[in-house]
Motif scaffolding. Sequence first.
Motif, short mmCIF file in Angstrom:
data_model
loop_
_atom_site.label_atom_id
_atom_site.label_comp_id
_atom_site.label_asym_id
_atom_site.label_seq_id
_atom_site.Cartn_x
_atom_site.Cartn_y
_atom_site.Cartn_z
N THR A 153 -5.95 -1.56 -13.14
CA THR A 153 -7.18 -1.36 -12.82
C THR A 153 -7.37 0.08 -12.73
OG1 THR A 153 -6.97 -1.31 -10.37
CG2 THR A 153 -7.84 -3.27 -11.47
N ILE A 154 -8.58 0.76 -12.99
CA ILE A 154 -8.62 2.08 -13.06
C ILE A 154 -8.97 2.62 -11.79
CG2 ILE A 154 -10.18 4.07 -14.17
CD1 ILE A 154 -8.32 2.50 -15.92
N GLN A 155 -8.50 3.47 -11.03
CA GLN A 155 -8.61 4.01 -9.67
C GLN A 155 -8.89 5.58 -9.89
OE1 GLN A 155 -6.46 2.71 -6.67
NE2 GLN A 155 -5.86 0.80 -7.47
N SER A 156 -9.60 6.13 -9.21
CA SER A 156 -10.07 7.82 -8.86
C SER A 156 -9.18 8.28 -7.90
CB SER A 156 -11.46 7.64 -9.08
OG SER A 156 -12.13 7.36 -10.34
N MET A 157 -8.44 9.22 -8.26
CA MET A 157 -7.94 10.09 -7.24
C MET A 157 -8.11 11.73 -7.22
SD MET A 157 -4.65 8.03 -6.34
CE MET A 157 -4.03 7.60 -7.99
N LEU A 158 -8.34 12.56 -6.57
CA LEU A 158 -8.14 13.76 -6.50
C LEU A 158 -6.81 14.35 -6.95
CD1 LEU A 158 -9.93 15.12 -3.25
CD2 LEU A 158 -10.63 15.58 -5.75
N ARG A 189 -9.85 18.17 -9.28
CA ARG A 189 -10.94 17.58 -9.25
C ARG A 189 -10.52 16.02 -9.34
NH1 ARG A 189 -12.27 16.11 -14.58
NH2 ARG A 189 -10.61 17.08 -16.19
N MET A 190 -11.53 14.93 -9.55
CA MET A 190 -11.27 13.73 -9.47
C MET A 190 -10.83 13.30 -10.86
SD MET A 190 -11.54 11.43 -7.22
CE MET A 190 -12.58 11.61 -5.18
N HIS A 191 -9.70 12.41 -11.17
CA HIS A 191 -9.21 12.00 -12.46
C HIS A 191 -8.90 10.50 -12.14
CE1 HIS A 191 -8.10 15.77 -14.34
NE2 HIS A 191 -8.05 16.34 -13.17
N HIS A 192 -8.79 9.77 -13.36
CA HIS A 192 -8.77 8.52 -13.37
C HIS A 192 -7.40 7.94 -13.75
CE1 HIS A 192 -12.94 8.44 -12.81
NE2 HIS A 192 -13.29 8.90 -13.86
N PHE A 193 -6.78 7.09 -12.96
CA PHE A 193 -5.42 6.49 -13.28
C PHE A 193 -5.35 5.02 -13.62
CE2 PHE A 193 -5.42 10.76 -10.88
CZ PHE A 193 -4.59 11.08 -11.77
N VAL A 236 0.77 -1.08 -0.03
CA VAL A 236 0.10 -0.16 0.09
C VAL A 236 0.90 1.36 0.02
CG1 VAL A 236 -0.39 0.31 2.49
CG2 VAL A 236 -1.97 1.24 1.05
N THR A 237 0.48 2.31 -0.59
CA THR A 237 1.27 3.39 -0.90
C THR A 237 0.66 4.60 -1.09
OG1 THR A 237 3.40 4.07 -2.00
CG2 THR A 237 1.62 3.04 -3.32
N PHE A 238 1.15 5.73 -1.57
CA PHE A 238 0.60 6.92 -2.12
C PHE A 238 1.68 7.57 -3.14
CE2 PHE A 238 2.75 8.72 1.71
CZ PHE A 238 3.37 9.70 1.18
N HIS A 239 0.85 8.39 -4.11
CA HIS A 239 1.84 8.84 -5.02
C HIS A 239 1.39 10.26 -5.20
CE1 HIS A 239 3.32 9.41 -9.13
NE2 HIS A 239 3.66 8.07 -9.38
N ASN A 240 2.41 11.04 -5.47
CA ASN A 240 2.32 12.36 -5.45
C ASN A 240 2.36 13.03 -6.78
OD1 ASN A 240 2.36 13.31 -2.60
ND2 ASN A 240 4.49 12.80 -2.47
N GLY A 241 2.87 11.97 -7.70
CA GLY A 241 3.13 12.71 -9.17
C GLY A 241 4.34 13.14 -9.63
N PRO A 242 4.52 13.65 -10.78
CA PRO A 242 3.40 13.62 -11.69
C PRO A 242 3.30 11.88 -12.09
CG PRO A 242 5.61 14.33 -12.64
CD PRO A 242 5.92 14.22 -11.18
N LEU A 243 1.82 11.96 -12.18
CA LEU A 243 1.58 10.69 -12.96
C LEU A 243 0.63 10.80 -14.04
CD1 LEU A 243 1.47 7.45 -12.14
CD2 LEU A 243 -0.56 8.07 -10.81
N LYS A 244 0.67 10.12 -15.14
CA LYS A 244 -0.48 10.37 -16.14
C LYS A 244 -1.69 9.73 -16.16
CE LYS A 244 2.97 11.02 -19.99
NZ LYS A 244 3.47 10.65 -21.34
N ASN A 245 -2.79 10.52 -16.24
CA ASN A 245 -4.15 9.87 -16.08
C ASN A 245 -4.47 8.98 -17.48
OD1 ASN A 245 -4.95 11.84 -18.14
ND2 ASN A 245 -5.97 12.94 -17.06
N ILE A 246 -5.63 8.53 -17.40
CA ILE A 246 -6.12 7.63 -18.72
C ILE A 246 -6.02 8.25 -19.91
CG2 ILE A 246 -7.07 5.96 -17.03
CD1 ILE A 246 -10.03 7.42 -18.13
N PHE A 247 -6.10 9.60 -19.85
CA PHE A 247 -6.25 10.45 -21.31
C PHE A 247 -4.56 10.78 -21.63
CE2 PHE A 247 -10.18 10.95 -19.05
CZ PHE A 247 -10.89 10.42 -20.25
N GLY A 248 -3.62 10.50 -20.64
CA GLY A 248 -2.18 10.72 -21.09
C GLY A 248 -1.87 12.02 -20.49
N ARG A 249 -2.63 12.73 -19.68
CA ARG A 249 -2.29 13.87 -19.19
C ARG A 249 -1.52 14.10 -17.91
NH1 ARG A 249 -4.08 19.11 -20.05
NH2 ARG A 249 -5.86 18.69 -21.50
#
Length: 227
Positions: free
Chosen positions: A195-200, A210-214, A146-159
Amino acid sequence: MRIRGHFSRIAQTAILSVVVMVYLCQAGVAGQSTCAKDLAPEPVKETLEDGLSYKDDIVLMCSDGKCEKLSLGNIKNAYPGAFSSKKEAQKSTGLKYNTYVERVPSACALKQPAAASPSAAAQLIRPICRRFWSDRDGCCPTWRYVTFHNGPLKNIFGRRCYILQIPYLRLYQYISVGLCGWPQNCNGRCTQQYTIQSMLAWCPGNGGIRMHHFRIPTYCSCQQVRG
């Protein structure tokens, strides 16, 4: 007079509703829609690197030399279930905490004795890897934590996005990660599954928080190689 009194009662009711909404937001029991007006970022004069920066209970969002600020308290009130402590995350998942990595470190690799069975070798976890938990699959093992991620991390749209956290309260958006280990008896190829997970999160140039999907790696599977 009756009409004037009627409108007076309507005004009183409206004012009371606003007071109740403000109180609920401050108390942290209101939903996102109630407190959404508190999530509009304000411009601030800062010279910082691109990304998120935290100062006490404020998060600074900077991109292309421009910065905006937002109250972490307002975010926590609007999304009360999005953040948790490390202890809560480990208890709810049954997994140990580890800093975010994209693959199991090679230092965790085990040299299986010739006489040892795969199940016995899977128990010989090096000290450096005790924060990982293996499902001990005899084909394609999954190593989880279990962990947390500060980013940058690309969402499902590559942003490119930055995951929001609340460091001053030690509250984070924890995720469960499952990485492919080392193939043992897979009659094919061990393939990382997601899997797709939603995070602020905040994605520069795409509005505020806002919520984004990763796509998050969650388990490993053995897949046949097509000839």
